[in-house]
Design a protein around this motif. Structure first.
Motif, PDB file in Angstrom:
ATOM      1  N   TYR A   1      -0.821   8.190   4.560  1.00 18.08           N
ATOM      2  CA  TYR A   1      -1.747   6.968   5.218  1.00 18.08           C
ATOM      3  C   TYR A   1      -1.995   7.362   6.648  1.00 18.08           C
ATOM      4  O   TYR A   1      -3.160   7.257   6.822  1.00 18.08           O
ATOM      5  CB  TYR A   1      -0.580   5.899   5.514  1.00 18.08           C
TER       6      TYR A   1
ATOM      7  N   GLU B   1       0.916  -1.337   0.068  1.00 15.97           N
ATOM      8  CA  GLU B   1       0.057   0.059  -0.060  1.00 15.97           C
ATOM      9  C   GLU B   1       1.046   1.161  -0.005  1.00 15.97           C
ATOM     10  O   GLU B   1       0.496   2.337  -0.814  1.00 15.97           O
ATOM     11  CB  GLU B   1      -0.824   0.017   1.229  1.00 15.97           C
ATOM     12  N   LEU B   2       2.024   1.253   0.664  1.00 17.32           N
ATOM     13  CA  LEU B   2       2.950   2.374   0.881  1.00 17.32           C
ATOM     14  C   LEU B   2       4.041   2.527  -0.284  1.00 17.32           C
ATOM     15  O   LEU B   2       4.647   3.428  -0.280  1.00 17.32           O
ATOM     16  CB  LEU B   2       3.558   2.373   2.129  1.00 17.32           C
ATOM     17  N   GLY B   3       3.948   1.460  -1.120  1.00 18.62           N
ATOM     18  CA  GLY B   3       4.787   1.677  -2.357  1.00 18.62           C
ATOM     19  C   GLY B   3       6.307   1.172  -2.017  1.00 18.62           C
ATOM     20  O   GLY B   3       7.246   1.447  -2.561  1.00 18.62           O
TER      21      GLY B   3
ATOM     22  N   ASN C   1       9.589   9.907  -1.523  1.00 17.43           N
ATOM     23  CA  ASN C   1       8.062   9.167  -2.015  1.00 17.43           C
ATOM     24  C   ASN C   1       7.350   8.395  -0.856  1.00 17.43           C
ATOM     25  O   ASN C   1       6.243   8.346  -0.659  1.00 17.43           O
ATOM     26  CB  ASN C   1       8.468   8.432  -3.337  1.00 17.43           C
TER      27      ASN C   1
ATOM     28  N   GLN D   1       6.011  10.791   1.729  1.00 16.19           N
ATOM     29  CA  GLN D   1       4.844  11.285   1.394  1.00 16.19           C
ATOM     30  C   GLN D   1       3.691  10.156   1.414  1.00 16.19           C
ATOM     31  O   GLN D   1       2.447  10.648   1.944  1.00 16.19           O
ATOM     32  CB  GLN D   1       4.877  12.093  -0.123  1.00 16.19           C
ATOM     33  N   ASN D   2       3.981   9.122   0.962  1.00 18.47           N
ATOM     34  CA  ASN D   2       2.882   8.019   1.375  1.00 18.47           C
ATOM     35  C   ASN D   2       2.691   7.759   2.708  1.00 18.47           C
ATOM     36  O   ASN D   2       1.473   7.414   3.104  1.00 18.47           O
ATOM     37  CB  ASN D   2       3.474   6.558   0.450  1.00 18.47           C
TER      38      ASN D   2
END
Length: 165
Positions: free
Chosen positions: A146, A28-30, A138, A141-142
């Motif tokens: 969240y 989900e967070l990449g 990145n 930011q994720n």
């Protein structure tokens, strides 16, 4: 996904029901990850190889879940300089999970293992992502998005409850 940065390991495939939560939140967070079974007791050579080679493969944090005697997180931590996050798993042969919790918590000075709550692999995934985020904007930011979504869910719940009063 690109090169894995987080290694998720568990002592037995039966731990996957718990450890999948770490994989899900990382996805989900990449955050790229790998996931496999590595038993400290049944495959010690595999454990040694995994711990010693993880850094060379680009792994930056290891999440290790184990039940019962729960030696996997500590043994892996003794073999690598990478941060290790231990997930105590309540297994079928467990003493309500306390054996796993205490096995992971009671590491000697010099061999730290960050430990999350019983079966809290999601928190282990979040903690691993936060460690990676210190050098990755990145993912930072994720994580911010969240956490904002968590706050929004609480606000929505509060509005729903207040409108029903």
């Amino acid at each position: 996904m690109s090169q894995p940065q987080i290694g998720i390991i568990m002592g037995s495939k039966s731990d996957l029901d718990v450890m999948q939560d770490a994989a899900d939140v990382l996805k989900e967070l990449g955050v790229p990850y790998e996931i496999t079974v590595v038993s400290a007791h049944r495959t010690p050579d595999r454990m040694f190889k995994y711990a010693k080679e993880a850094h060379g493969r680009g792994i930056k944090v290891i999440i290790a879940g184990a039940g019962g005697a729960a030696h996997l997180p500590g043994m892996v931590a003794s073999l690598t300089h990478l941060p290790v996050i231990g997930v105590p798993v309540k297994s079928s042969n467990s003493i309500d999970g306390w054996d796993s919790i205490l096995s992971i918590l009671q590491m000697p000075n010099g061999i730290p293992v960050a430990t999350v709550a019983l079966n809290a692999a999601k928190n282990a995934g979040l903690l691993a992502a936060q460690i990676i985020a210190t050098a990755n904007e990145n993912i930072t930011q994720n994580l911010i998005a969240y956490k904002e979504s968590l706050a929004q869910k609480v606000e929505e719940s509060a509005r729903e409850m207040q409108s029903g009063i």
